[in-house]
Enzyme design. Structure first.
Site, PDB file in Angstrom:
ATOM      1  N   GLU A 235     -19.242 -33.266   6.905  1.00 50.86           N
ATOM      2  CA  GLU A 235     -20.081 -33.665   8.044  1.00 50.86           C
ATOM      3  C   GLU A 235     -20.298 -32.467   8.961  1.00 50.86           C
ATOM      4  O   GLU A 235     -19.352 -31.790   9.351  1.00 50.86           O
ATOM      5  CB  GLU A 235     -19.379 -34.791   8.787  1.00 50.86           C
ATOM      6  N   GLU A 240     -23.292 -33.952  19.380  1.00 51.45           N
ATOM      7  CA  GLU A 240     -22.682 -35.179  19.883  1.00 51.45           C
ATOM      8  C   GLU A 240     -22.665 -35.041  21.395  1.00 51.45           C
ATOM      9  O   GLU A 240     -22.040 -34.120  21.930  1.00 51.45           O
ATOM     10  CB  GLU A 240     -21.277 -35.351  19.332  1.00 51.45           C
TER      11      GLU A 240
END
Length: 537
Positions: A235, A240
Site C-alpha cells: 500500500e 491521508e
C-alpha cells in the site's frame, strides 16, 4: 501509521457474482444495475497532457447483500444471517451483490472532480465510502509510478478532526480477482478484490468466498466486524489527511500482490499481534507536524487548508529509470500559483524532507518505533509493489479502532508532551467516531485534476517573487475504443520574476544522458539527487 480501514455502511454489505447453479460462488444480484460515474484524469509528457476518460466504482462492501432467491438480507447491521450464511462456502452460494445506489451514498463526479460525502441518509444511513478508478467497466486502472510523479488537487476545508480523506494505491488485481479465483464472478465491475497493508479482516468476501467463519461483530461499530480471513497487499498512502494534519506513507509487504491471511497471522489493526503478519502496518510516515514543523499545514498555515491545493508526489529510482529500485519519495505542493517544498524535519537525529531508507531508519530510532518498514523490505519492498502496477483508491472514513488519533492528535494517548513523535496534530484525544458522525455529518472531500507522468511534467508554479502565465490549447483525437476518449492538452508556460537563465525551480538540471539546461534560475542551485537526476532546489 495507518489506522483501521473500517469503513461504515449502516444497512448493507457485500453481494457477489452470479452463477446459474448452486455451486459455491460470489453472486451478482439483479435488483439494482451497476453503473459507474465518469471521471477523467490525465497522462502527461514533458510538454503535454492527454486526458483519459475513466470512471469509478464503489467498493463491494457497500451495496446491500441479499439472497439470490429474493430480497432477504444476508447481512444486517454487523451480523450475518445464520440460515443463509452458516459458513463461508454456503454464504457465497446463497448471497449476491447488486449495483451500488450512488444516490444514497451521494458520491458525485463532474469532469475530473470526485466529491465524497461523509454521512448520507436516503432509504438507509451510510458512513463514508471507498472508490476505485476504472480503466473500463470490468478492469481497474493500473498505475506504474517508478521514476514518475503523481499529482492531484484536493479540497479538505470541510474535513475536521477525526476524519480521513485518503487517496492511495494498493496492489490489488486489475480484474478484482476474477481470474485467480473463479468463484468470484463479480470482479472489478462490482468493486471486489480490495487489499491493503493492514490485511483487513472486515471485508465481507475475500478470494471468491464469504468471510463468515469466526465473524465477530464490532463492539463500537454497528456496521462492521472481523472474520477469520484478511486480504493483504502493498500500500502506498499518497495522501491521508483532514484540514489539520496529513501524512504520506509507504507500506511494503513480503508479497506485494494480494494474498489472503488467516487469524492472528494477518497482523495489523485487526489482530492482537499487530506485527504478526507479512505486511508493514505502520509504514514510514512523513507528517509535517509529527516531524516538528507545526506551522506548515492547516487553516491559515503555509499550506492553507481553507482553500484547495495541489499535491505532487515523485518516485525516484536508483538509476533514474522506470525499471530501477525505488530510492526516494519526494513531496511538493502548489497553492496560489506557488510551488512549496515539503518542510525539512526539525527532529533531532532526523534530517531531510523526503522519504528514503536512511530517513526512515533515523525516524524509527528517534521515535522509538518498531521498524517493520525495514523488516518488510523498505523502499525496495515498496518499489516492488509499484512495479506491479497499482490501483488508485479514493475514500473518506472515520476510525473505530483508534479514533484517527494517529493522524491528527496525540498517539499513544498516554504520551507526554515531550514524547518524541507522539504529537501528530492539534486535535483533541477525547473524540469518538459516533461523536464525529453526529457533529460533522455534512463533511466531505473533493479530489480532482488527477495527473501522472515523468518527473516535473504534471505541475507548474513559481515562487513568491515570480509570476507566470499559462496558455493552453486543446484538440481531440479519435480512438478505436468507444469507451475511452483521449484529448491532447498542450501547455506553454512563461515565467518572469527570476533573474538569469536556466531551469526553473524544482525542474531537472542534470543527470546521465540529460540534454537540457544544467544551470538554474536565481536563486536556485542544481542539486544532485543521484547519477541520473539533478534538480533545481
Amino acid at each position: 501509521m495507518k489506522g483501521s480501514i473500517s469503513y461504515q455502511i449502516y444497512k448493507g454489505a457485500l453481494l457477489l457474482s452470479a452463477l446459474l447453479n448452486s455451486v459455491s460462488a460470489q453472486q451478482v444480484g439483479t435488483l439494482t444495475a451497476e453503473t459507474h460515474p465518469a471521471l477523467t484524469w490525465s497522462k502527461c509528457t514533458a510538454g503535454x497532457c492527454s486526458q483519459v476518460s475513466g470512471s469509478v466504482v464503489i467498493d463491494a462492501n457497500w451495496p446491500x447483500v441479499h439472497s439470490t432467491s429474493g430480497s432477504t438480507n444476508c447481512y444486517t447491521g454487523n451480523t450475518w444471517d445464520a440460515t443463509l450464511c452458516p459458513d463461508d462456502v454456503t454464504c457465497a452460494a446463497n448471497c449476491a451483490v447488486d449495483g451500488a445506489r450512488r444516490q444514497h451514498l451521494r458520491v458525485t463526479t463532474s469532469g475530473n472532480s470526485l466529491r465524497i460525502n461523509f454521512v448520507t441518509t436516503a432509504s438507509q444511513k451510510n458512513i463514508g465510502s471507498r472508490l476505485y478508478l476504472l480503466e473500463n467497466d470490468t478492469t481497474y486502472q493500473k498505475f506504474n509510478l517508478l521514476n514518475q510523479e503523481f499529482t492531484f488537487d484536493v479540497d479538505v476545508s470541510n474535513l475536521p478532526c477525526g476524519l480521513n480523506g485518503a487517496l492511495y494505491f494498493v496492489d490489488m488485481d486489475a480484474d478484482g480477482g476474477m481470474a485467480k479465483y473463479p468463484t468470484n464472478k463479480a470482479g472489478a465491475k462490482y468493486g471486489t478484490g480490495y487489499c491493503d497493508s493492514q490485511c483487513p479482516r472486515d471485508l465481507k468476501f475475500i478470494n471468491g468466498q464469504a468471510n463468515v467463519d469466526g465473524w465477530t461483530p464490532s463492539k463500537n461499530d454497528v456496521n462492521s466486524g472481523i472474520g477469520n480471513h484478511g486480504s493483504c497487499c502493498a500500500e502506498m498512502d499518497i495522501w491521508e489527511a483532514n484540514s489539520i494534519s496529513n501524512a504520506v506513507t509507504p507500506h511494503p509487504c513480503d508479497t506485494p500482490s494480494q494474498t489472503m491471511c488467516t487469524g492472528q497471522r494477518c497482523g495489523g489493526t485487526y489482530s492482537t499481534d499487530r506485527y504478526g503478519g507479512t505486511c508493514d502496518p505502520d509504514g514510514c510516515d512523513f507528517n509535517p507536524y509529527r516531524m516538528g514543523v507545526t506551522n506548515f499545514y492547516g487553516p491559515g498555515e503555509t499550506i492553507d487548508t481553507k482553500s484547495p491545493f495541489t499535491v505532487v508526489t515523485q518516485f525516484l529510482t536508483n538509476d533514474g529509470t522506470s525499471t530501477g529500485t525505488l530510492s526516494e519519495i519526494k513531496r511538493f505542493y502548489v497553492q496560489g500559483g506557488k510551488v512549496i517544498g515539503n518542510p525539512q524535519s526539525t527532529i533531532v537525529g532526523v534530517s531531510g524532507n523526503s522519504i528514503t531508507d536512511s530517513w526512515c531508519n533515523a525516524q524509527k530510532s528517534a521515535f522509538g518505533d518498531t521498524n517493520e518498514f525495514s523488516k518488510h523490505g523498505g523502499m525496495a519492498g515498496m518499489g516492488a509493489g509499484l512495479a506491479d502496477g497499482m490501483v488508485l483508491v479514493m475514500s473518506l472514513w472515520d476510525d473505530h479502532a483508534s479514533d484517527m488519533l494517529w493522524l491528527d492528535s496525540t498517539y499513544p494517548t498516554n504520551a507526554t508532551s515531550t514524547t518524541p513523535g507522539a504529537k501528530r496534530g492539534t486535535c483533541d484525544i477525547s473524540r469518538r467516531p459516533n461523536t464525529v458522525e453526529s457533529t460533522y455529518p455534512n463533511a466531505y472531500v473533493i479530489y480532482s485534476n488527477i495527473k501522472t507522468g515523468p518527473l516535473n511534467s504534471t505541475f507548474t508554479g513559481g515562487t513568491t517573487s515570480s509570476s507566470s502565465t499559462t496558455t493552453t490549447t486543446s484538440k481531440s483525437t479519435s480512438t478505436s475504443s468507444s469507451s475511452k476518449t483521449t484529448t491532447t492538452v498542450t501547455t506553454t508556460t512563461t515565467s518572469s520574476g527570476s533573474s538569469g537563465t536556466g531551469a526553473r525551480d524544482w525542474a531537472q538540471c542534470g543527470g546521465n544522458g540529460w540534454t537540457g539546461p544544467t544551470t538554474c534560475v536565481s536563486p536556485y542551485t542544481c542539486t544532485k539527487q543521484n547519477d541520473w537526476y539533478s534538480q533545481c532546489l
